[in-house]
Write an enzyme that holds these catalytic residues in place. Structure first.
Site, PDB file in Angstrom:
ATOM      1  N   HIS A   1      41.280 110.085  26.124  1.00 35.64           N
ATOM      2  CA  HIS A   1      41.191 111.153  27.307  1.00 35.64           C
ATOM      3  C   HIS A   1      42.422 111.372  27.842  1.00 35.64           C
ATOM      4  O   HIS A   1      42.945 112.498  28.010  1.00 35.64           O
ATOM      5  CB  HIS A   1      40.166 110.612  28.155  1.00 35.64           C
ATOM      6  CG  HIS A   1      40.100 111.262  29.456  1.00 35.64           C
ATOM      7  ND1 HIS A   1      38.816 112.063  29.458  1.00 35.64           N
ATOM      8  CD2 HIS A   1      40.779 111.403  30.529  1.00 35.64           C
ATOM      9  CE1 HIS A   1      39.096 112.638  30.965  1.00 35.64           C
ATOM     10  NE2 HIS A   1      40.074 112.193  31.275  1.00 35.64           N
ATOM     11  N   GLU A   2      43.141 110.034  28.330  1.00 31.43           N
ATOM     12  CA  GLU A   2      44.349 110.062  29.223  1.00 31.43           C
ATOM     13  C   GLU A   2      45.470 110.786  28.524  1.00 31.43           C
ATOM     14  O   GLU A   2      46.170 111.642  28.669  1.00 31.43           O
ATOM     15  CB  GLU A   2      44.499 108.930  29.958  1.00 31.43           C
ATOM     16  CG  GLU A   2      43.620 108.408  30.854  1.00 31.43           C
ATOM     17  CD  GLU A   2      43.445 109.330  32.024  1.00 31.43           C
ATOM     18  OE1 GLU A   2      44.562 109.973  32.360  1.00 31.43           O
ATOM     19  OE2 GLU A   2      42.387 109.498  32.643  1.00 31.43           O
TER      20      GLU A   2
ATOM     21  N   HIS B   1      45.571 114.694  28.073  1.00 29.69           N
ATOM     22  CA  HIS B   1      45.885 115.193  29.082  1.00 29.69           C
ATOM     23  C   HIS B   1      47.283 115.593  28.999  1.00 29.69           C
ATOM     24  O   HIS B   1      48.045 116.707  29.167  1.00 29.69           O
ATOM     25  CB  HIS B   1      45.737 114.349  30.489  1.00 29.69           C
ATOM     26  CG  HIS B   1      44.462 114.560  31.245  1.00 29.69           C
ATOM     27  ND1 HIS B   1      43.789 115.696  31.474  1.00 29.69           N
ATOM     28  CD2 HIS B   1      43.668 113.683  31.730  1.00 29.69           C
ATOM     29  CE1 HIS B   1      42.682 115.543  32.081  1.00 29.69           C
ATOM     30  NE2 HIS B   1      42.657 114.083  32.103  1.00 29.69           N
TER      31      HIS B   1
ATOM     32  N   TYR C   1      44.931 122.233  37.252  1.00 31.01           N
ATOM     33  CA  TYR C   1      44.050 121.465  37.750  1.00 31.01           C
ATOM     34  C   TYR C   1      42.997 121.544  39.042  1.00 31.01           C
ATOM     35  O   TYR C   1      43.153 120.910  40.051  1.00 31.01           O
ATOM     36  CB  TYR C   1      44.652 119.997  37.785  1.00 31.01           C
ATOM     37  CG  TYR C   1      43.745 118.931  37.714  1.00 31.01           C
ATOM     38  CD1 TYR C   1      43.341 118.617  36.294  1.00 31.01           C
ATOM     39  CD2 TYR C   1      43.505 117.773  38.538  1.00 31.01           C
ATOM     40  CE1 TYR C   1      42.750 117.387  36.108  1.00 31.01           C
ATOM     41  CE2 TYR C   1      42.739 116.913  38.371  1.00 31.01           C
ATOM     42  CZ  TYR C   1      42.071 116.594  36.940  1.00 31.01           C
ATOM     43  OH  TYR C   1      41.500 115.473  36.846  1.00 31.01           O
TER      44      TYR C   1
ATOM     45  N   GLU D   1      39.783 118.584  32.219  1.00 29.92           N
ATOM     46  CA  GLU D   1      38.983 117.435  32.126  1.00 29.92           C
ATOM     47  C   GLU D   1      38.123 117.369  30.842  1.00 29.92           C
ATOM     48  O   GLU D   1      37.992 116.278  30.420  1.00 29.92           O
ATOM     49  CB  GLU D   1      38.058 116.982  33.274  1.00 29.92           C
ATOM     50  CG  GLU D   1      38.903 116.407  34.462  1.00 29.92           C
ATOM     51  CD  GLU D   1      39.325 114.920  34.042  1.00 29.92           C
ATOM     52  OE1 GLU D   1      38.812 114.266  33.435  1.00 29.92           O
ATOM     53  OE2 GLU D   1      40.591 114.980  34.757  1.00 29.92           O
TER      54      GLU D   1
ATOM     55  N   ASP E   1      36.970 116.901  44.998  1.00 32.05           N
ATOM     56  CA  ASP E   1      37.210 116.718  43.362  1.00 32.05           C
ATOM     57  C   ASP E   1      37.804 117.984  42.795  1.00 32.05           C
ATOM     58  O   ASP E   1      37.682 118.581  41.744  1.00 32.05           O
ATOM     59  CB  ASP E   1      35.826 116.409  42.558  1.00 32.05           C
ATOM     60  CG  ASP E   1      36.013 116.377  41.245  1.00 32.05           C
ATOM     61  OD1 ASP E   1      37.096 115.476  40.912  1.00 32.05           O
ATOM     62  OD2 ASP E   1      35.219 116.724  40.228  1.00 32.05           O
TER      63      ASP E   1
ATOM     64  N   HIS F   1      35.983 116.993  37.462  1.00 28.13           N
ATOM     65  CA  HIS F   1      35.248 116.033  37.081  1.00 28.13           C
ATOM     66  C   HIS F   1      33.603 116.193  36.901  1.00 28.13           C
ATOM     67  O   HIS F   1      33.150 115.714  36.128  1.00 28.13           O
ATOM     68  CB  HIS F   1      35.399 114.533  37.590  1.00 28.13           C
ATOM     69  CG  HIS F   1      36.745 114.259  37.687  1.00 28.13           C
ATOM     70  ND1 HIS F   1      37.753 114.391  38.467  1.00 28.13           N
ATOM     71  CD2 HIS F   1      37.765 113.409  36.624  1.00 28.13           C
ATOM     72  CE1 HIS F   1      39.051 113.599  38.004  1.00 28.13           C
ATOM     73  NE2 HIS F   1      38.818 113.174  37.026  1.00 28.13           N
TER      74      HIS F   1
END
Length: 368
Positions: free
Chosen positions: A180-181, A184, A195, A204, A283, A288
């Site tokens: 996931h990271e 990005h 974002y 995300e 958020d 998210h």
């Protein structure tokens, strides 16, 4: 201009603090994590600006990528500096895994292995040489700060906290979290989505989409999971013992991943009718939270087609991301239509998957 993209949303940490049911040292760690992440935000902004000025936007790769895997895992030595020291290498490319007595947590080994599996996934199935498509090295720092309740990609490297051992376990043992990271980073080098609001939720969601595919393939490459066999859980195992939660997010059933008196409940919707219109201060407008909608669309697309997701729906999502037509402030509708455009023989099933989550997403909501 984008902030650091953390696996644990700030609103989850903030809710833990507000509920106040966790031990005081856990509450303190949550607040410290929020404060440190805000300070680190400027580093990512600076890097994002230089990246946008320097990079060329590659389109879907057509030439054969050459393997340039180059990993280095550092011990952050519990520093909370914006740029952790690089004077203590734990493992570098080609090195042996380190024994338990040197790192009882196994964080360094898990990071090193997770980097390779993520790299190999992108190279083998998407002909992509690392996150930038040009073989950039993968640097990871484990044991960041003290009680840091998160993991993130900051535009140059991956940072892993240790968690608190009460509500959060470590963050290196979940392959989908690493995938996931690092995804990005892929988004940053291809179509750097704003974002915030819908574009941030797409950012995300794309990280979750590729994270789950990396998990489906990489947890057991000799016996990978089909879309039907997958549990579709992101961050399974992140919660500490006794927390009432299966994972951080559930792409199959958004909104059901956790429900615990100390943590709160999963707020993700799985359909446009439950889209949460949130201010930027919460958020980042729901990045998210509302990502549950495109997450569920990918789950539906993968299961409607069947087989291995990285051979079916995955390439369609990847082409939509890398085709050069995805706007920086793209809406759900725009991204859905790019996937339909790139769906080939699967057009009807991709369209049906998006329809089941609310496509074409109504009028007058593109700014959300």
């Amino acid at each position: 201009m984008a902030p650091i993209c953390c696996i644990i949303p700030e609103h989850v940490l903030q809710n833990i603090i507000e509920v106040g049911q966790a031990p005081q040292h856990v509450l303190d760690a949550c607040q410290s994590t929020i404060d440190q992440t805000k300070e680190l935000h400027n580093t990512r902004i600076e890097h994002k600006q230089s990246l946008l000025a320097e990079q060329e936007r590659p389109t879907f790769e057509v030439t054969e990528a050459v393997r340039h895997l180059n990993r280095t895992v550092y011990d952050a030595q519990h520093t909370s500096m914006r740029d952790p020291p690089r004077n203590k290498i734990m493992i570098e490319e080609g090195g042996a895994l380190i024994p338990k007595e040197q790192d009882p947590s196994y964080d360094a080994n898990e990071c090193y292995i997770g980097f390779q599996k993520t790299y190999d996934f992108y190279l083998n199935f998407f002909n992509r040489d690392s996150i930038d498509g040009r073989g950039i090295g993968l640097d990871g720092f484990v044991h960041y700060s003290k009680g840091y309740q998160n993991a993130f990609w900051d535009g140059r490297q991956m940072i892993f906290g240790d968690g608190d051992g009460v509500l959060f376990n470590g963050f290196t043992d979940e392959l989908d979290v690493i995938g996931h990271e690092l995804t990005h980073g892929v988004v940053e080098y291809t179509s750097p989505l704003d974002y915030s609001f819908q574009s941030g939720a797409l950012n995300e969601s794309l990280a979750d989409v590729f994270g789950i595919m990396i998990k489906q393939w990489g947890n057991d490459p000799a016996n990978p999971q089909t879309a039907e066999q997958s549990d579709w859980l992101i961050g399974e195992g992140i919660w500490g013992k006794g927390v009432n939660g299966r994972a951080l997010r559930d792409m199959k059933a958004p909104g059901t991943a956790y429900n615990d008196r100390r943590v709160g409940s999963d707020r993700q919707p799985g359909h446009w009718k439950n889209f949460q219109k949130l201010p930027l201060s919460e958020d980042k407008g729901g990045v998210h939270i509302n990502s549950g909608i495109p997450n569920h669309a990918f789950y539906l697309a993968s299961t409607l087609i069947g087989g291995y997701s990285w051979q079916t729906a995955g390439p369609i999502w990847y082409k939509a991301l890398t085709c050069g037509k995805l706007r920086q402030n793209a809406s759900f509708k725009e991204f859905a239509e790019l996937t339909i455009l790139n769906a080939g023989d699967h057009e009807d099933k991709i369209r049906e998957a998006w329809k089941q989550v609310g496509y074409p997403f109504g009028e007058g909501r593109d700014e959300l």
